[in-house]
Structures are given as C-alpha cells and as structure tokens.
Design a protein around this motif. Structure first.
Motif, PDB file in Angstrom:
ATOM      1  N   TYR A 114      14.144 -52.181  49.602  1.00 50.50           N
ATOM      2  CA  TYR A 114      13.493 -53.491  49.489  1.00 50.50           C
ATOM      3  C   TYR A 114      14.793 -54.657  49.944  1.00 50.50           C
ATOM      4  O   TYR A 114      14.350 -55.312  50.312  1.00 50.50           O
ATOM      5  CB  TYR A 114      13.307 -53.882  47.884  1.00 50.50           C
ATOM      6  CG  TYR A 114      12.496 -55.387  47.790  1.00 50.50           C
ATOM      7  CD1 TYR A 114      11.262 -55.489  48.394  1.00 50.50           C
ATOM      8  CD2 TYR A 114      13.497 -56.167  47.343  1.00 50.50           C
ATOM      9  CE1 TYR A 114      10.739 -57.106  48.452  1.00 50.50           C
ATOM     10  CE2 TYR A 114      13.103 -57.594  47.158  1.00 50.50           C
ATOM     11  CZ  TYR A 114      11.681 -57.747  47.802  1.00 50.50           C
ATOM     12  OH  TYR A 114      11.174 -59.092  47.771  1.00 50.50           O
ATOM     13  N   VAL A 115      15.940 -54.306  49.344  1.00 47.17           N
ATOM     14  CA  VAL A 115      17.023 -55.134  49.554  1.00 47.17           C
ATOM     15  C   VAL A 115      17.104 -55.087  51.214  1.00 47.17           C
ATOM     16  O   VAL A 115      17.327 -56.249  51.916  1.00 47.17           O
ATOM     17  CB  VAL A 115      18.172 -54.673  49.084  1.00 47.17           C
ATOM     18  CG1 VAL A 115      19.400 -55.576  49.640  1.00 47.17           C
ATOM     19  CG2 VAL A 115      18.151 -54.820  47.567  1.00 47.17           C
ATOM     20  N   GLY A 116      17.215 -53.995  51.973  1.00 43.41           N
ATOM     21  CA  GLY A 116      17.075 -53.782  53.370  1.00 43.41           C
ATOM     22  C   GLY A 116      16.038 -54.788  53.898  1.00 43.41           C
ATOM     23  O   GLY A 116      16.058 -55.482  54.902  1.00 43.41           O
ATOM     24  N   PHE A 117      14.837 -54.723  53.344  1.00 38.37           N
ATOM     25  CA  PHE A 117      13.454 -55.333  54.016  1.00 38.37           C
ATOM     26  C   PHE A 117      13.905 -56.870  53.663  1.00 38.37           C
ATOM     27  O   PHE A 117      13.438 -57.671  54.915  1.00 38.37           O
ATOM     28  CB  PHE A 117      12.371 -54.975  53.188  1.00 38.37           C
ATOM     29  CG  PHE A 117      11.190 -55.703  53.682  1.00 38.37           C
ATOM     30  CD1 PHE A 117      10.359 -55.645  54.663  1.00 38.37           C
ATOM     31  CD2 PHE A 117      10.929 -56.953  52.678  1.00 38.37           C
ATOM     32  CE1 PHE A 117       9.315 -56.485  55.034  1.00 38.37           C
ATOM     33  CE2 PHE A 117       9.616 -57.531  52.605  1.00 38.37           C
ATOM     34  CZ  PHE A 117       9.118 -57.567  53.992  1.00 38.37           C
ATOM     35  N   ALA A 118      14.121 -57.420  52.628  1.00 36.85           N
ATOM     36  CA  ALA A 118      14.515 -58.587  52.421  1.00 36.85           C
ATOM     37  C   ALA A 118      15.573 -59.480  53.264  1.00 36.85           C
ATOM     38  O   ALA A 118      15.315 -60.385  53.669  1.00 36.85           O
ATOM     39  CB  ALA A 118      14.668 -59.118  50.869  1.00 36.85           C
TER      40      ALA A 118
END
Length: 211
Positions: free
Chosen positions: A192-196
C-alpha cells in the motif's frame, strides 16, 4: 448577552468591536450557569477577551451541550493565540469523537498560532495523536506544511502515520517531495505504501506547469 462593567469598578476591560465595556468576571460566572443559553451567550461575548482563554478551555472540557461547545470553540478560534491552540490540542485525547473533530477543524483555522504546537504533536508518543496532527495539516494554510509532511514520511516509525501523510502530500507536494516519496517506498517495502507513493508522484508530476 452583553454584561456591562458597573461604574466605580476599575477592572481592565477587553477590546470589543462594538465599543462595549464587558464585565469579564460576570461573564466567567455565566459560563457555569445552569442555563445553556446563558452559557452560550457568555462564551460568545468572551471571544474578544484573551484573558478568558483558560476559562473557555476549562468550560470546554466539561460542557455537555454541543451548541455551547461549538460557540466556545469559535471564541477560542477568534482569540487565536498559542494558549488557545494548546488547550484545543488537549481535546485530541478526548474520548468524544465530535469534540476531537471540532478541535481539529478549529486548529486548521489558526495557522500562525498552530505552528509551534504542530511540531510537538507530530512528535507525540501516541501515533493516534500524530495522525490527528497530520489531519490538521491537510487544510492548514502555512508555508511549512509540505516540510512537516516530508519530515513525517522520512522519520515516523508508524506506517499508519506515514500513510496519513501520503494521502495529503499528493495534493500539496512539489518537486522537493519526489525523492522523499522514493525513500519512503523503499523504507517500508509495503504494497500500500508503494502504491500511495506512486500515486503521489504521479499527482505531483501532473500538477507541474506545462513547459
């Protein structure tokens, strides 16, 4: 309600845009009146009186009527001092979600008074308080907002706090955020952090003026 100072009482009076001389001690007593209407009107009249900050903050912690509480918060916003902000910041630890949200919205309207307090909140040991602080930054009109968010992304150990910052940085960030976003993605190695981070990078790129 405008309580006037009685003649012969040399009590300092606050500046008031209507030219009234307010009996601030009487207004302070009215903050504890059994009548919600009297408390509400007293809180409104004290908006012009910085010395009433602590009275308003004390009543805010025990006030049970939402409409009175809202007027107290509005008056503290108009007083607009660091003391007022610090008092409102204590509401972030309240169990009452409505009180927390009202305090957050009020602090967003006091950017200059908020500045020395926001840094303390962003370093708080409780990650929930740090998330509330990030939420304040979302609408805080202050030149340091981006720097505060980047500091959170680079240094905060809580993934939830960092994700709260990532939700905002794509809207307010500039090119200086790009290397921090790349570091943040590597630091957590979380999907999720990568996506954000990728989403924020695209938003910042799309916001650049066309050459």
């Amino acid at each position: 309600m405008a309580l006037l100072q009685k003649s012969g009482q040399p009590r300092p009076a606050p500046d008031d845009p209507t030219g009234r001389i307010l009996d601030v001690e009487a207004l302070e007593r009215c903050l504890h009146d059994p009548s919600a209407d009297i408390r509400r009107r007293a809180a409104a009249d004290l908006a012009s009186c910085q010395q009433a900050t602590q009275w308003l903050l004390t009543q805010l912690q025990q006030e049970t009527i939402p409409s009175v509480r809202q007027v107290i918060i509005t008056s503290l916003t108009r007083i607009n001092t660091t003391e007022a902000v610090q008092g409102l910041a204590t509401c972030l630890r309240a169990e009452d979600a409505r009180l927390r949200n009202d305090a957050i919205e009020a602090m967003k309207q006091m950017p200059d008074a908020m500045a020395p307090v926001i840094e303390e909140l962003l370093q708080d040991q409780d990650p929930d308080i740090r998330i509330f602080a990030v939420n304040i930054l979302e609408s805080l009109c202050h030149e340091q907002v981006e720097n505060w968010l980047l500091d959170v992304m680079d240094n905060d150990a809580s993934i939830n706090v960092v994700c709260a910052a990532l939700d905002i940085i794509g809207e307010v960030g500039t090119e200086i955020a790009l290397p921090v976003l790349e570091r943040t993605a590597r630091r957590f190695n979380d999907a999720y952090v990568g996506f954000a981070c990728d989403l924020a990078i695209r938003r910042i790129a799309d916001s650049r003026p066309a050459s």
